[in-house]
Design a protein around this motif. Structure first.
Motif, PDB file in Angstrom:
ATOM      1  N   VAL A  29      21.375 118.258  -1.410  1.00 12.06           N
ATOM      2  CA  VAL A  29      20.313 117.676  -2.227  1.00 12.06           C
ATOM      3  C   VAL A  29      20.400 118.261  -3.630  1.00 12.06           C
ATOM      4  O   VAL A  29      20.297 119.465  -3.804  1.00 12.06           O
ATOM      5  CB  VAL A  29      18.918 118.028  -1.650  1.00 12.06           C
ATOM      6  N   ILE A  63      18.591 118.549  -7.206  1.00  9.06           N
ATOM      7  CA  ILE A  63      17.256 118.309  -7.738  1.00  9.06           C
ATOM      8  C   ILE A  63      17.306 118.300  -9.257  1.00  9.06           C
ATOM      9  O   ILE A  63      17.735 119.277  -9.878  1.00  9.06           O
ATOM     10  CB  ILE A  63      16.277 119.374  -7.212  1.00  9.06           C
ATOM     11  N   THR A  68      14.246 113.505  -3.178  1.00 12.84           N
ATOM     12  CA  THR A  68      14.890 114.812  -3.149  1.00 12.84           C
ATOM     13  C   THR A  68      13.959 115.979  -2.830  1.00 12.84           C
ATOM     14  O   THR A  68      14.323 116.867  -2.080  1.00 12.84           O
ATOM     15  CB  THR A  68      15.625 115.090  -4.473  1.00 12.84           C
ATOM     16  N   SER A  86      13.071 115.890   0.757  1.00 11.79           N
ATOM     17  CA  SER A  86      14.262 116.231   1.539  1.00 11.79           C
ATOM     18  C   SER A  86      14.563 117.713   1.492  1.00 11.79           C
ATOM     19  O   SER A  86      15.018 118.304   2.468  1.00 11.79           O
ATOM     20  CB  SER A  86      15.482 115.466   1.016  1.00 11.79           C
TER      21      SER A  86
END
Ligand code: ZN
Length: 183
Positions: free
Chosen positions: A44, A46, A114, A117
């Motif tokens: 992920v 960010i 995001t 997640s």
């Protein structure tokens, strides 16, 4: 990571130094670095603009975790609805990929936005602790000035300190000083 459980390491991002409360999360960067150390943000990325949201939501999840875990420790049933809200947003799908050596591995790929997640696995760890964790093994450090938590995975289940090197020795030295009257 003295907590030995992701949900407890989450609580340990707030600690006490002397009489002062210290929050290790002062920015979204701090949260991101912590997630990275836990091995949670590999898939992920960010964006800078989302970092503030990450900080706000991560702190919210931490407050919630502290409340639920403390209530659970005291034999009370907490309100799990806010936790379920975090879990509800977290969707992922299983995926088969090849690792560096060409071996096939089963992973889960996050499907939500995001921030959700990134925090999803943390929310899941809290849920796992509350449902499958052994209550007696969830402990706080025995040092009166320390607020750190840990999951006691030692064979004898006699772990008392977040860390022997800091709190254990600190406590024993104080007890010794008391005994010999040099305090
Ligand atoms: Zn301690």
């Amino acid at each position: 990571m003295v907590g030995d459980h992701l949900a407890l390491d989450l609580l340990n991002t707030e600690m006490r130094v002397g009489n002062e409360a210290v929050d290790l999360w002062r920015s979204g960067e701090d949260v991101h670095a912590w997630l990275e150390r836990c091995g949670l943000v590999a898939s992920v990325s960010i964006a800078a603009a989302e970092k503030q949201t990450l900080l706000v939501q991560a702190r919210e999840l931490r407050t919630l975790a502290r409340q639920l875990i403390e209530q659970w420790k005291n034999g009370q049933m907490g309100d799990v609805r806010p936790l379920n809200k975090f879990l509800d947003g977290y969707t992922s799908a299983p995926q088969v990929t090849a690792d560096d050596t060409g071996k096939l591995v089963l992973t889960r790929v996050a499907k939500a936005d995001t921030v959700v997640s990134a925090l999803g696995p943390v929310a899941e760890a809290i849920a796992q602790l509350l449902t499958e964790g052994e209550l007696d093994l969830v402990k706080t450090c025995a040092h009166p000035e320390c607020i750190l938590w840990f999951y006691d995975r030692t064979k004898s289940h006699k772990r008392r300190w977040c860390s022997m090197a800091s709190c254990g020795n600190r406590y024993k030295a104080a007890q010794f000083r008391k005994k010999v009257g040099t305090n």
